[in-house]
Structure formats: structure tokens, C-alpha cells
Design a protein around this motif. Sequence first.
Motif, short mmCIF file in Angstrom:
data_model
loop_
_atom_site.label_atom_id
_atom_site.label_comp_id
_atom_site.label_asym_id
_atom_site.label_seq_id
_atom_site.Cartn_x
_atom_site.Cartn_y
_atom_site.Cartn_z
N ARG A 140 -7.50 -22.08 14.44
CA ARG A 140 -7.78 -21.54 15.66
C ARG A 140 -6.62 -20.55 16.50
O ARG A 140 -6.57 -19.67 17.24
CB ARG A 140 -8.07 -22.63 16.74
CG ARG A 140 -9.03 -22.28 17.99
CD ARG A 140 -9.21 -23.40 18.85
NE ARG A 140 -10.04 -24.40 18.06
CZ ARG A 140 -11.36 -24.33 18.15
NH1 ARG A 140 -11.85 -23.31 18.75
NH2 ARG A 140 -12.18 -25.16 17.50
N SER A 143 -15.36 -26.16 21.21
CA SER A 143 -15.54 -24.69 21.47
C SER A 143 -15.23 -23.95 20.33
O SER A 143 -14.21 -23.24 20.10
CB SER A 143 -14.83 -24.46 22.93
OG SER A 143 -14.86 -23.10 23.26
N HIS A 144 -16.62 -23.18 19.90
CA HIS A 144 -16.31 -22.36 18.63
C HIS A 144 -15.83 -21.09 19.03
O HIS A 144 -15.45 -20.07 18.32
CB HIS A 144 -17.61 -22.34 17.61
CG HIS A 144 -18.61 -21.63 18.39
ND1 HIS A 144 -19.52 -22.35 19.51
CD2 HIS A 144 -19.19 -20.43 18.18
CE1 HIS A 144 -20.52 -21.64 19.89
NE2 HIS A 144 -20.46 -20.37 19.24
N SER A 169 -11.58 -28.10 20.19
CA SER A 169 -12.20 -28.45 18.99
C SER A 169 -13.69 -28.14 19.19
O SER A 169 -14.72 -28.14 18.08
CB SER A 169 -11.69 -29.66 18.38
OG SER A 169 -12.32 -30.67 19.04
#
Length: 253
Positions: free
Chosen positions: A120, A68-69, A66
Amino acid sequence: MKHWRRLERELDCWETPPTLWWRDDDATAPSAALEQLLQLSDRHAIPLHLAVIPAHSEIALAKRLSRSHLTWVLQHGWDHQGYAGPGERKRELGGPRPRPEILQQLRQGRERLQQQFGPRALDILVPPWNRIDDDLLTLLPALGYRRLSILGPRPMEPEGPRQINVHIDIIDWKARRFAGQEAVIHQLVRHLEARRLGSVDATEPTGLMTHHLDHDDACWDFLADLTGALGDRVRWVGGRPCWTAERRLRSIA
Ligand SMILES: [Zn+2]
């Protein structure tokens, strides 16, 4: 050094930078190796696609990701158990197993990843060992998978979901160590060249496959060298916005 020069010569032949994408397999939990992987992706802003094993996936992994985009989650089968009929190579998705059991597990895995990782988690299935029996391919869209990722150039007219495959494996699995610069750069150049000459689907991004838990130091050194050397000579693609945009373009075409 001559391998790197060969790669440079190939890239010189491209008018616009070729597309690449990165898939790393077998993630289940945070680890030092995962941190190393995430750092590498961050350093060069390269979207990272983790093929996560749903049955063993820990909520701590979702928590870590969460932050790490650039990281996306693909479904790596259900539990990465190998089954094989007589004389067959092991596989989870196929072989002698009853189809309803396989489909039920896939459904369960998909739900689990969606619960843990939310948006994600992408609709992409990565069969363990990159193997799936043909009869299962046509059943996948009904389960919600829009894409499948295995090894090798994708067929022009595939059965089942559109493929987004990998073409470069940095590990020599028999010796369980780095496959060597020459062998790995050869795989990269070979796919780029085949795309450029039109002998494979030129629109398929060249896929780099890694396995962070199995890397020796030479694997890590090579990945640092490769991502650094490629720089802006290639365009790393991936993630939800990218695959969604590609689908929209295709539906217009
Ligand atoms: Zn795997």
C-alpha cells in the motif's frame, strides 16, 4: 452558485473527463476525522492518497487501512519538524541541516512505511510544507523514490523524480479555516483551464490537497458537495495500478 456554474462551464469544454487525484496530508493514526475522510472516498469510489508521517505512524493506522482497498500511503518526510535558515520559511527537507542526516531519516521513514503498510506504501515522497531544496531533488531516485508531490503545476522537465503535484488547497492557513467556495473552485478551474489551453503539462492530473485533522465543518461540507457535484464528469485516478501503468506507457513512448 456562480462558482459552481463556472466549474460546470469549464467541464463542458472537455471532450473526455479530466483526470483528478486526491492527496490528504499528516496522517499518523486512526481518528474520527480519518473515518469521515475514508467514508467520503468510499462513497464515490475515489482513490485516496494519505501522506503519512513515518516517525509518528502507528500500526493501528495500518490495521485500519487494511480494510480500505482504495487507500494508498505516501511518505510525508520523516517527522514533520520545521527547520529554517535565517530569513527562510520552515522546511524539513533542506535548509541548514546536514544532507546525510536528511537522507538517513528519509531512508528510515521509507523502510518504516514499507514495513507497516506493505504494498500500500507507494514510492512517492511528499515533502512537509511542500518544500524541498533543489540540491536534494537529484538524490531522491537513488533512495528509491519514483515520484515527488509538491504544490503547483509540475515543470515540463523536472530535476529529480517525476512530479505528481497538488493544485488545490481547501484551507486558509492564516485563518485556519475553510478557504471558501470561491477561492477553492477558482484553483480547480484555473488548473483545468491551464491544462486545456496547454500552458501547463496537460497530462498532470489536477491534485486536490486536504488535511483531515485540520478540517472545520465547512471543509467537510464542501468536500461532500464537490465530490458529489463532480460525479462522473471527472476521472479520479491513483493507486499502485494507475501510477505503474503510467510509467509503463512512458517507457514505451
Ligand atoms: Zn504536512
